[in-house]
Design a protein around this motif. Sequence first.
Motif, PDB file in Angstrom:
ATOM      1  N   VAL A  49     209.100 -36.318  53.380  1.00  0.00           N
ATOM      2  CA  VAL A  49     209.941 -35.881  54.409  1.00  0.00           C
ATOM      3  C   VAL A  49     211.529 -36.145  53.884  1.00  0.00           C
ATOM      4  O   VAL A  49     212.616 -35.091  54.031  1.00  0.00           O
ATOM      5  CB  VAL A  49     209.763 -36.309  55.784  1.00  0.00           C
ATOM      6  CG1 VAL A  49     210.781 -35.661  56.935  1.00  0.00           C
ATOM      7  CG2 VAL A  49     208.121 -35.464  56.214  1.00  0.00           C
ATOM      8  N   GLU A  50     211.668 -37.322  53.672  1.00  0.00           N
ATOM      9  CA  GLU A  50     213.068 -37.861  53.442  1.00  0.00           C
ATOM     10  C   GLU A  50     213.767 -37.047  52.065  1.00  0.00           C
ATOM     11  O   GLU A  50     214.561 -36.603  51.990  1.00  0.00           O
ATOM     12  CB  GLU A  50     212.980 -39.437  53.114  1.00  0.00           C
ATOM     13  CG  GLU A  50     214.235 -39.989  52.605  1.00  0.00           C
ATOM     14  CD  GLU A  50     214.158 -41.733  52.282  1.00  0.00           C
ATOM     15  OE1 GLU A  50     214.849 -42.386  52.800  1.00  0.00           O
ATOM     16  OE2 GLU A  50     213.306 -41.695  51.442  1.00  0.00           O
ATOM     17  N   PHE A  51     212.645 -37.214  51.075  1.00  0.00           N
ATOM     18  CA  PHE A  51     213.005 -36.555  49.985  1.00  0.00           C
ATOM     19  C   PHE A  51     213.413 -34.983  50.257  1.00  0.00           C
ATOM     20  O   PHE A  51     214.681 -34.517  49.768  1.00  0.00           O
ATOM     21  CB  PHE A  51     211.689 -36.399  48.844  1.00  0.00           C
ATOM     22  CG  PHE A  51     211.971 -35.453  47.609  1.00  0.00           C
ATOM     23  CD1 PHE A  51     212.958 -36.150  46.703  1.00  0.00           C
ATOM     24  CD2 PHE A  51     211.815 -34.201  47.613  1.00  0.00           C
ATOM     25  CE1 PHE A  51     213.244 -35.207  45.405  1.00  0.00           C
ATOM     26  CE2 PHE A  51     211.891 -33.582  46.554  1.00  0.00           C
ATOM     27  CZ  PHE A  51     212.725 -34.106  45.402  1.00  0.00           C
ATOM     28  N   VAL A  52     212.661 -33.916  50.886  1.00  0.00           N
ATOM     29  CA  VAL A  52     213.075 -32.722  50.873  1.00  0.00           C
ATOM     30  C   VAL A  52     214.215 -32.654  51.900  1.00  0.00           C
ATOM     31  O   VAL A  52     214.900 -31.489  51.536  1.00  0.00           O
ATOM     32  CB  VAL A  52     211.733 -32.045  51.382  1.00  0.00           C
ATOM     33  CG1 VAL A  52     210.594 -32.044  50.426  1.00  0.00           C
ATOM     34  CG2 VAL A  52     211.340 -32.497  52.723  1.00  0.00           C
ATOM     35  N   CYS A  53     214.469 -33.466  52.890  1.00  0.00           N
ATOM     36  CA  CYS A  53     215.722 -33.326  53.652  1.00  0.00           C
ATOM     37  C   CYS A  53     217.118 -33.894  53.074  1.00  0.00           C
ATOM     38  O   CYS A  53     218.225 -33.377  53.477  1.00  0.00           O
ATOM     39  CB  CYS A  53     215.475 -34.112  54.786  1.00  0.00           C
ATOM     40  SG  CYS A  53     214.296 -33.415  56.187  1.00  0.00           S
ATOM     41  N   ALA A  54     216.885 -34.400  51.806  1.00  0.00           N
ATOM     42  CA  ALA A  54     218.093 -34.900  51.075  1.00  0.00           C
ATOM     43  C   ALA A  54     218.041 -34.242  49.970  1.00  0.00           C
ATOM     44  O   ALA A  54     219.269 -33.656  49.596  1.00  0.00           O
ATOM     45  CB  ALA A  54     217.721 -36.613  50.739  1.00  0.00           C
ATOM     46  N   LEU A  55     217.264 -33.924  49.088  1.00  0.00           N
ATOM     47  CA  LEU A  55     217.332 -33.147  47.839  1.00  0.00           C
ATOM     48  C   LEU A  55     216.607 -31.848  47.817  1.00  0.00           C
ATOM     49  O   LEU A  55     216.921 -30.774  46.796  1.00  0.00           O
ATOM     50  CB  LEU A  55     216.713 -33.875  46.503  1.00  0.00           C
ATOM     51  CG  LEU A  55     217.273 -35.428  46.465  1.00  0.00           C
ATOM     52  CD1 LEU A  55     216.821 -36.157  45.360  1.00  0.00           C
ATOM     53  CD2 LEU A  55     218.961 -35.128  46.143  1.00  0.00           C
ATOM     54  N   GLY A  56     215.922 -31.750  48.638  1.00  0.00           N
ATOM     55  CA  GLY A  56     215.166 -30.210  48.720  1.00  0.00           C
ATOM     56  C   GLY A  56     213.882 -30.134  47.720  1.00  0.00           C
ATOM     57  O   GLY A  56     212.852 -30.229  48.047  1.00  0.00           O
ATOM     58  N   MET A  57     214.155 -30.061  46.314  1.00  0.00           N
ATOM     59  CA  MET A  57     213.525 -30.192  45.332  1.00  0.00           C
ATOM     60  C   MET A  57     214.073 -30.504  44.010  1.00  0.00           C
ATOM     61  O   MET A  57     215.534 -30.341  44.127  1.00  0.00           O
ATOM     62  CB  MET A  57     212.734 -28.688  45.198  1.00  0.00           C
ATOM     63  CG  MET A  57     213.796 -27.552  44.785  1.00  0.00           C
ATOM     64  SD  MET A  57     213.309 -26.054  45.398  1.00  0.00           S
ATOM     65  CE  MET A  57     213.071 -26.313  47.040  1.00  0.00           C
TER      66      MET A  57
END
Length: 153
Positions: A49-57
């Motif tokens: 969740v943290e990853f997709v909210c910061a970088l998306g992909m």
Amino acid sequence: MGSLKNLKSRILELGDEFSYVDAAENAADLMSVNDFEQHCGFRLCDDLVEFVCALGMIAIKINPEVLSNLKENDSLINEIYVYGISKGKTPEWMKLKYFNAESVCFFEQGGSKAYVDIDGVVFTDEGKFDGDMYDFIISKIDELEEKYSRLIP
């Protein structure tokens, strides 16, 4: 354990021989995450969740110009994809996929995939990875750089 900060720092260390893209401008928000979770019937782990909210992909690869002169030029193994969610137009092939009630595929390099479960445990074709998803992604970036250094005379 790894962190988003460690991953971002590691990405910044990449040299010019690598190309990097992310979807940070259109990264997911918690509503997008909630919609995805309802759609797939699976709750994402906190790190994802943290990853997709910061970088998306993200996508990282050895630049094609560098590879064009190499004999071992299998672009599938010279690229890393970390799938995600974003609010904007996301290419279908970069969205989180291959999910079931226990895990979701978040990483692919060639035919190798990695999955993460709700507790943040990472599984690969070889079994359980000893570390979190950030540690895993950083280790794959390290491997890609090592491969690059072996390929270049």
